[in-house]
Design a protein around this motif. Structure first.
Motif, mmCIF file in Angstrom:
data_model
loop_
_atom_site.group_PDB
_atom_site.id
_atom_site.type_symbol
_atom_site.label_atom_id
_atom_site.label_comp_id
_atom_site.label_asym_id
_atom_site.label_seq_id
_atom_site.Cartn_x
_atom_site.Cartn_y
_atom_site.Cartn_z
ATOM 1 N N GLN A 50 15.019 -2.094 8.852
ATOM 2 C CA GLN A 50 14.711 -1.672 7.500
ATOM 3 C C GLN A 50 13.400 -2.230 6.985
ATOM 4 N N ARG A 51 12.989 -3.406 7.418
ATOM 5 C CA ARG A 51 11.739 -3.983 6.897
ATOM 6 C C ARG A 51 10.533 -3.148 7.306
ATOM 7 N N GLU A 52 10.555 -2.547 8.509
ATOM 8 C CA GLU A 52 9.448 -1.692 8.919
ATOM 9 C C GLU A 52 9.448 -0.402 8.109
ATOM 10 N N HIS A 53 10.617 0.135 7.865
ATOM 11 C CA HIS A 53 10.742 1.333 7.040
ATOM 12 C C HIS A 53 10.191 1.071 5.643
ATOM 13 N N GLU A 54 10.570 -0.068 5.061
ATOM 14 C CA GLU A 54 10.106 -0.408 3.713
ATOM 15 C C GLU A 54 8.591 -0.575 3.670
ATOM 16 N N ALA A 55 8.007 -1.198 4.693
ATOM 17 C CA ALA A 55 6.558 -1.392 4.723
ATOM 18 C C ALA A 55 5.832 -0.061 4.850
ATOM 19 N N ASN A 56 6.387 0.875 5.635
ATOM 20 C CA ASN A 56 5.767 2.191 5.767
ATOM 21 C C ASN A 56 5.859 2.988 4.468
ATOM 22 N N ILE A 57 7.003 2.923 3.795
ATOM 23 C CA ILE A 57 7.148 3.614 2.520
ATOM 24 C C ILE A 57 6.189 3.035 1.486
ATOM 25 N N PHE A 58 6.039 1.705 1.501
ATOM 26 C CA PHE A 58 5.086 1.067 0.582
ATOM 27 C C PHE A 58 3.678 1.591 0.828
ATOM 28 N N ALA A 59 3.250 1.611 2.090
ATOM 29 C CA ALA A 59 1.902 2.080 2.422
ATOM 30 C C ALA A 59 1.720 3.534 2.024
ATOM 31 N N SER A 60 2.731 4.354 2.280
ATOM 32 C CA SER A 60 2.652 5.768 1.927
ATOM 33 C C SER A 60 2.516 5.958 0.416
ATOM 34 N N THR A 61 3.297 5.206 -0.358
ATOM 35 C CA THR A 61 3.260 5.318 -1.815
ATOM 36 C C THR A 61 1.956 4.787 -2.380
ATOM 37 N N LEU A 62 1.458 3.712 -1.811
ATOM 38 C CA LEU A 62 0.208 3.107 -2.275
ATOM 39 C C LEU A 62 -0.983 4.019 -2.008
ATOM 40 N N LEU A 63 -1.055 4.569 -0.804
ATOM 41 C CA LEU A 63 -2.234 5.325 -0.380
ATOM 42 C C LEU A 63 -2.173 6.796 -0.775
#
Length: 225
Positions: A50-63
């Motif tokens: 889940q931590r990798e999923h959360e980091a990818n969602i964060f990057a997607s939302t940020l960028l």
């Protein structure tokens, strides 16, 4: 954050967003930091959890802010790769990252397939596609060949590195579709964006399959913080 500067600008940006997400959300639980591979950058439900999923969602939302992205490509639209390329350029991310963002909210039955040497590396389906059983399960099974009559299997017929073709049900997932293809010389893989028509009836799957978004191109570690 340390990363491989041989990557293209879009991939570097997503790497930075991903690792920054780890720092903001996970640094207390993981004080020694993270080391993420190319697999993690491409995977949205990776084996790292889940931590990798959360980091990818964060990057997607940020960028790629969702409201602005929707203004570029509507959820019901059937975009070609040029339109996805416009989004990639607008947000300075990779083409794959832009496609994955659109797949998050589209109501169309669409599947992204990344292949190399005649075999599927990984695939990602929209929610509408998943509900009608349009997906590839890659993990823990023999490699899946791409269809012989697909455009991805006949890239020598392309006038350039990109093209599209209407295909019948004998090609992808036993359903007619429009296949948009682009060949990446840098990473030596082929991207197929498959748009399927509206379902004649609704199929509710009993259990949503685990997404096998695992990029097998390389296991080289390239980023950590």
């Amino acid at each position: 954050i340390i990363y491989n500067n041989a990557l293209n600008r879009g991939r570097i940006n997503f790497t930075l967003g991903h690792e920054f997400g780890h720092y903001l959300m996970h640094r207390v639980a993981y004080p020694n930091g993270f080391k993420c591979s190319v697999e993690d950058m491409a995977s949205w439900e990776s084996e790292y959890g889940q931590r990798e999923h959360e980091a990818n969602i964060f990057a997607s939302t940020l960028l790629m802010p969702l409201d602005d992205f929707r203004a570029q490509v509507e959820d019901k639209k059937q975009p070609c790769l040029d339109e996805m390329g416009h989004c990639a350029n607008r947000y300075e991310v990779s083409l794959i990252a832009a496609i994955l963002k659109w797949l998050q909210y589209t109501t169309r039955r669409t599947v992204l397939v990344v292949s190399r040497d005649g075999f599927i590396l990984w695939a990602r389906s929209s929610k509408a596609a998943l509900k009608t059983r349009l997906y590839y399960k890659i993990r823990n099974r023999d490699p899946i060949e791409i269809p012989n009559n697909s455009l991805a299997a006949n890239i020598t017929e392309l006038n350039s590195s990109a093209g599209s073709r209407e295909l019948d049900e004998s090609a992808w997932l036993s359903n007619p579709c429009t296949e948009h293809v682009i060949v990446s010389d840098q990473y030596e893989f082929t991207i197929s964006l498959l748009h399927f028509g509206d379902a004649e009836r609704n199929f509710e799957i009993l259990e949503e399959p685990v997404e096998d978004v695992v990029d097998r191109m390389t296991t080289t570690k390239f980023s950590r913080h």
